[in-house]
Scaffold this motif. Structure first.
Motif, PDB file in Angstrom:
ATOM      1  N   THR A  32      65.829 -28.539 -76.032  1.00 50.24           N
ATOM      2  CA  THR A  32      65.722 -30.098 -76.462  1.00 50.24           C
ATOM      3  C   THR A  32      65.432 -30.446 -77.729  1.00 50.24           C
TER       4      THR A  32
ATOM      5  N   ALA B 100      67.250 -30.937 -81.181  1.00 56.65           N
ATOM      6  CA  ALA B 100      66.969 -32.577 -81.953  1.00 56.65           C
ATOM      7  C   ALA B 100      66.106 -32.430 -82.734  1.00 56.65           C
TER       8      ALA B 100
ATOM      9  N   ILE C  87      71.747 -31.725 -75.162  1.00 58.54           N
ATOM     10  CA  ILE C  87      70.951 -32.882 -75.119  1.00 58.54           C
ATOM     11  C   ILE C  87      70.801 -33.535 -76.628  1.00 58.54           C
ATOM     12  N   GLY C  88      69.759 -31.822 -76.752  1.00 55.84           N
ATOM     13  CA  GLY C  88      68.757 -31.898 -78.155  1.00 55.84           C
ATOM     14  C   GLY C  88      69.986 -32.385 -79.050  1.00 55.84           C
TER      15      GLY C  88
ATOM     16  N   CYS D 237      70.530 -35.843 -78.828  1.00 59.04           N
ATOM     17  CA  CYS D 237      69.619 -36.715 -79.150  1.00 59.04           C
ATOM     18  C   CYS D 237      69.504 -36.553 -80.905  1.00 59.04           C
TER      19      CYS D 237
ATOM     20  N   ALA E   5      69.122 -40.221 -82.193  1.00 58.71           N
ATOM     21  CA  ALA E   5      68.249 -40.737 -83.541  1.00 58.71           C
ATOM     22  C   ALA E   5      67.659 -40.657 -84.968  1.00 58.71           C
TER      23      ALA E   5
ATOM     24  N   ALA F 141      63.440 -39.062 -81.996  1.00 58.66           N
ATOM     25  CA  ALA F 141      64.421 -37.850 -81.163  1.00 58.66           C
ATOM     26  C   ALA F 141      63.200 -37.042 -79.705  1.00 58.66           C
TER      27      ALA F 141
ATOM     28  N   MET G   3      62.910 -39.874 -77.053  1.00 56.94           N
ATOM     29  CA  MET G   3      64.350 -39.389 -76.294  1.00 56.94           C
ATOM     30  C   MET G   3      64.433 -38.261 -75.703  1.00 56.94           C
ATOM     31  N   ALA G   4      63.720 -36.711 -76.223  1.00 59.77           N
ATOM     32  CA  ALA G   4      63.719 -36.018 -75.303  1.00 59.77           C
ATOM     33  C   ALA G   4      63.170 -35.666 -74.319  1.00 59.77           C
TER      34      ALA G   4
ATOM     35  N   ILE H  36      63.983 -37.957 -71.421  1.00 60.24           N
ATOM     36  CA  ILE H  36      64.337 -37.600 -70.939  1.00 60.24           C
ATOM     37  C   ILE H  36      64.406 -36.215 -69.843  1.00 60.24           C
ATOM     38  N   THR H  37      63.356 -35.296 -70.999  1.00 65.13           N
ATOM     39  CA  THR H  37      63.091 -33.770 -70.218  1.00 65.13           C
ATOM     40  C   THR H  37      61.741 -34.023 -68.574  1.00 65.13           C
TER      41      THR H  37
ATOM     42  N   ALA I  83      78.198 -36.131 -77.845  1.00 71.40           N
ATOM     43  CA  ALA I  83      77.277 -35.772 -79.045  1.00 71.40           C
ATOM     44  C   ALA I  83      77.865 -36.203 -80.735  1.00 71.40           C
TER      45      ALA I  83
END
Lengths: 300, 383
Positions: free
Chosen positions: B205, B209, B285-286, B289, B293, B299, B302-303, B306-307, B374
């Protein structure tokens, strides 16, 4: 003769406002061409449309006989674009940056050392790009733009934020590149830079080209007076006014300054009187042309 | 000079040079040269980034080491009961039966009845046992019902088997049981798959990102677009580097886990395809983000947002079996939950390779959907 770049009636609008407003010019093969203007004049946007990064709202661009928009892979190996000095891969050394960019173009490996030598970074080959000084990373970014031996090189304000030594250093490099037969297009807001480097300049402001030609022609076309100054003790004010060709004269604490559009007889007369101590002659510069064209209104 | 202002439609004088090209053949072909050099550049960028190496490698490793060494004896503590007075049924058990009881119960003697009951009320004991003739009397506390039930069950079976033994008959039925999991049930068995899941989630991720945001901000993406390199070379090189990092993490975490007592079961090798599929899910996901971002700080935030919760809700840090039902329910819809579940099933629970199939399909499906979302936010340049 085929022109390397042909720009016709180029227009780019953002939010209804024309940032580039009907710009037309040509650049010949091997020419050093400058787009000169203040920040926000539309230089960079013009360059980006020529490079094929932006689509013009109107007008046409022909670069090396091809249309750069949409992204034209046949054209890409033939142009070199120098971007900001930060457009590097993370934590790679100068040599690794060059070999990575070179491999994107299938450039021969020998080019890397040649480029390091050309931009004077051979001793910094093992230094990570993040740790180079401003001037060094600027030179590295130019080397990265040249690693695939392009025919046309675009440089967007290459000397911005450099100290005077680094600037002059870079000028030598740019002249060297042009001397190798590359067509160079440069944007700058430094008048002295354009005057020294460029074969021709286009003075651009608020998206329009105001004047275009070799710097010397533009300056001459201004017919601005020359200012000749000598030490105050060498020449009195009345004497100065009576010199042949002198339009006006004034004195300050240290010198007598004569204004003239025909400086030759003034200088001859000064030599005759042996009044040349501390002589300075200052002609008009591109800066004068620019101020004449755009007015002196203060810009933020 | 040909700077004719306003001649938009005037024909260009380039003669027979074609100025327009058909869209066909305009795309640069995939270049293995470019792929390789970009992958090498990204790999070097990763291993030279101390913070990235720390969070993808050493941070999960710390968890493995801490949980693996501190909580070495898994299972619940033994039930403690006090024997008050003479409890001959227990005390006169044959040695092998006594040893079996000692595995689950700790027997205390020498306490008076009052002392024993006092400790039971404080939950220091799980039960107090007295014998009145042939009747055994067990008192338990309601404070620890699990402990009380354990004690009751164990003592009940002792009484039953003693009754049978007294009749002199051979028991007709016997029960022999063994655990389907590795018998030791050590914490390391659960922590290692969990940390593999969390570690590769963080690696993939954050890698995707921050690369995306930084490259866009510093105009590396623009520079790549000005080179005759197809987007596929750029994307595949990033994916390849992330997959390589994930496999490296898997090898290191399993290696350290085994030093600390991790015992792999039958189809542990399915951890490799599981890790690869999971990495693709976290890359998506990355990518999301990094596309949304505008700064690497945003970024990274956000990552993290989420993680980190996903790690807790997916059983990466705590065993899901001990978690409340709602967490178990959430874990079933998170990619890290699927991944950790699949890793535990194949690596430590002794399930067959088939147990990895569903988590792999789910993570791949997740990757496809999130990637699609994305790309709608993706741009080559800051606007």
């Amino acid at each position: 003769m085929t022109d390397t770049i042909e720009v016709q009636g180029l227009v780019k609008r953002y939010a209804g406002k024309a940032v580039v407003d009907d710009v037309s010019f040509t650049v010949r093969e091997g020419e050093f061409f400058g787009l000169l203007g203040p920040n926000g004049a539309g230089k960079t946007t013009t360059l980006e449309m020529i490079e094929g990064l932006r689509r013009p709202d109107a007008g046409s661009v022909v670069l090396l006989g091809e249309a750069p928009w949409p992204r034209n892979p046949r054209l890409l190996p033939r142009i070199g674009v120098q971007l900001q000095a930060t457009a590097f891969f993370d934590r790679l050394t100068a040599r690794e940056q060059l070999s990575t960019f070179g491999s994107l173009y299938d450039a021969p490996a020998g080019r890397v050392d040649e480029m390091l030598e050309l931009v004077g970074l051979a001793d910094k080959a093992g230094t990570q790009a993040e740790k180079l000084s401003g001037g060094q990373s600027q030179r590295l970014s130019i080397a990265c733009a040249l690693v695939h031996d392009p025919d046309v090189v675009f440089l967007d304000e290459p000397t911005a934020a450099l100290d005077p030594q680094a600037r002059r250093n870079l000028w030598d490099l740019l002249r060297e590149i042009n001397g190798r037969g590359k067509t160079v297009v440069l944007t700058t807001h430094y008048m002295d830079e354009a005057e020294i480097l460029c074969d021709r300049v286009a003075i651009i402001d608020e998206g329009r080209i105001l004047r275009m030609g070799p710097p010397a022609d533009l300056v001459r076309g201004l017919s601005a007076p020359t200012r000749i100054s000598v030490e105050r003790a060498a020449l009195g004010l009345d004497d100065a006014r009576s010199l042949p060709g002198a339009e006006s004269a004034e004195q300050d604490a240290t010198s007598t300054v004569i204004t003239s559009r025909t400086p030759a007889p003034v200088l001859a007369a000064l030599a005759e009187r042996d009044a040349l101590a501390g002589l300075q002659v200052r002609g008009a510069t591109l800066e004068d042309v620019f101020l004449e064209l755009t007015g002196r209104a203060y810009r933020a | 000079m040909s700077s004719v202002i306003g001649s938009e439609t005037s024909p260009t004088d380039t003669g027979d040079v074609p100025v327009t090209a058909t869209p066909e053949g305009r795309r640069p072909r995939f270049s293995s040269n470019a792929f390789r050099s970009l992958a090498v550049a990204m790999w070097k960028g990763f291993v030279r980034d101390r913070a990235a190496v720390f969070f993808t490698l050493f941070f999960p490793l710390f968890f493995i080491i801490i949980f693996g060494t501190v909580f070495t004896d898994g299972g619940t503590a033994k039930g403690k009961i006090a024997l008050v007075g003479d409890v001959s049924v227990i005390q006169q058990l044959p040695p092998d039966a006594k040893a079996a009881i000692d595995k689950t119960l700790e027997l205390k003697t020498g306490l008076t009845r009052d002392e024993a009951l006092h400790e039971l009320r404080k939950d220091d004991l799980d039960g107090v046992l007295e014998q009145h003739g042939n009747r055994l009397e067990l008192k338990v506390s309601n404070g620890d019902q699990v402990g009380a039930a354990t004690v009751q069950g164990v003592l009940g079976s002792v009484v039953d088997s003693t009754n049978i033994a007294v009749t002199g008959q051979q028991p007709r039925y016997t029960l022999s049981s063994s655990s389907v999991q590795d018998e030791s049930l050590k914490a390391i068995q659960y922590v290692t798959p969990g940390m593999i899941g969390y570690g590769i989630a963080v690696g993939a991720t954050f890698g995707a990102a921050t690369t995306l945001v930084e490259w866009r901000k510093r105009k590396v993406l623009r520079r790549l677009r000005l080179a005759p390199v197809p987007t596929s070379s750029i994307v595949t090189s990033r994916v390849a580097v992330s997959l390589a990092i994930a496999l490296f993490q898997l090898a290191v975490f399993v290696g350290v886990g085994m030093v600390l007592g991790l015992r792999l079961t039958g189809s542990w090798y399915m951890a490799v395809p599981l890790t690869l599929c999971g990495t693709l899910a976290f890359l998506s996901i990355g990518l999301f983000c990094g596309s949304v971002a505008t700064s690497s700080e945003a970024a990274v935030g956000m990552a993290n947002l989420i993680t980190l919760p996903m790690g807790f809700l997916s059983g990466a840090f705590i065993p899901l079996e001990a978690a409340p039902g709602w967490i178990q329910a959430i874990a079933k819809v998170l990619p890290m939950g699927w991944l950790v579940q699949g890793l535990k099933d194949t690596m430590v629970r002794g399930e067959g390779p088939a147990a990895a199939i569903l988590p792999m399909l789910l993570t791949l499906g997740f990757a496809a959907v999130v990637t699609l979302i994305a790309t709608r936010f993706f741009s080559w340049e800051d606007s």
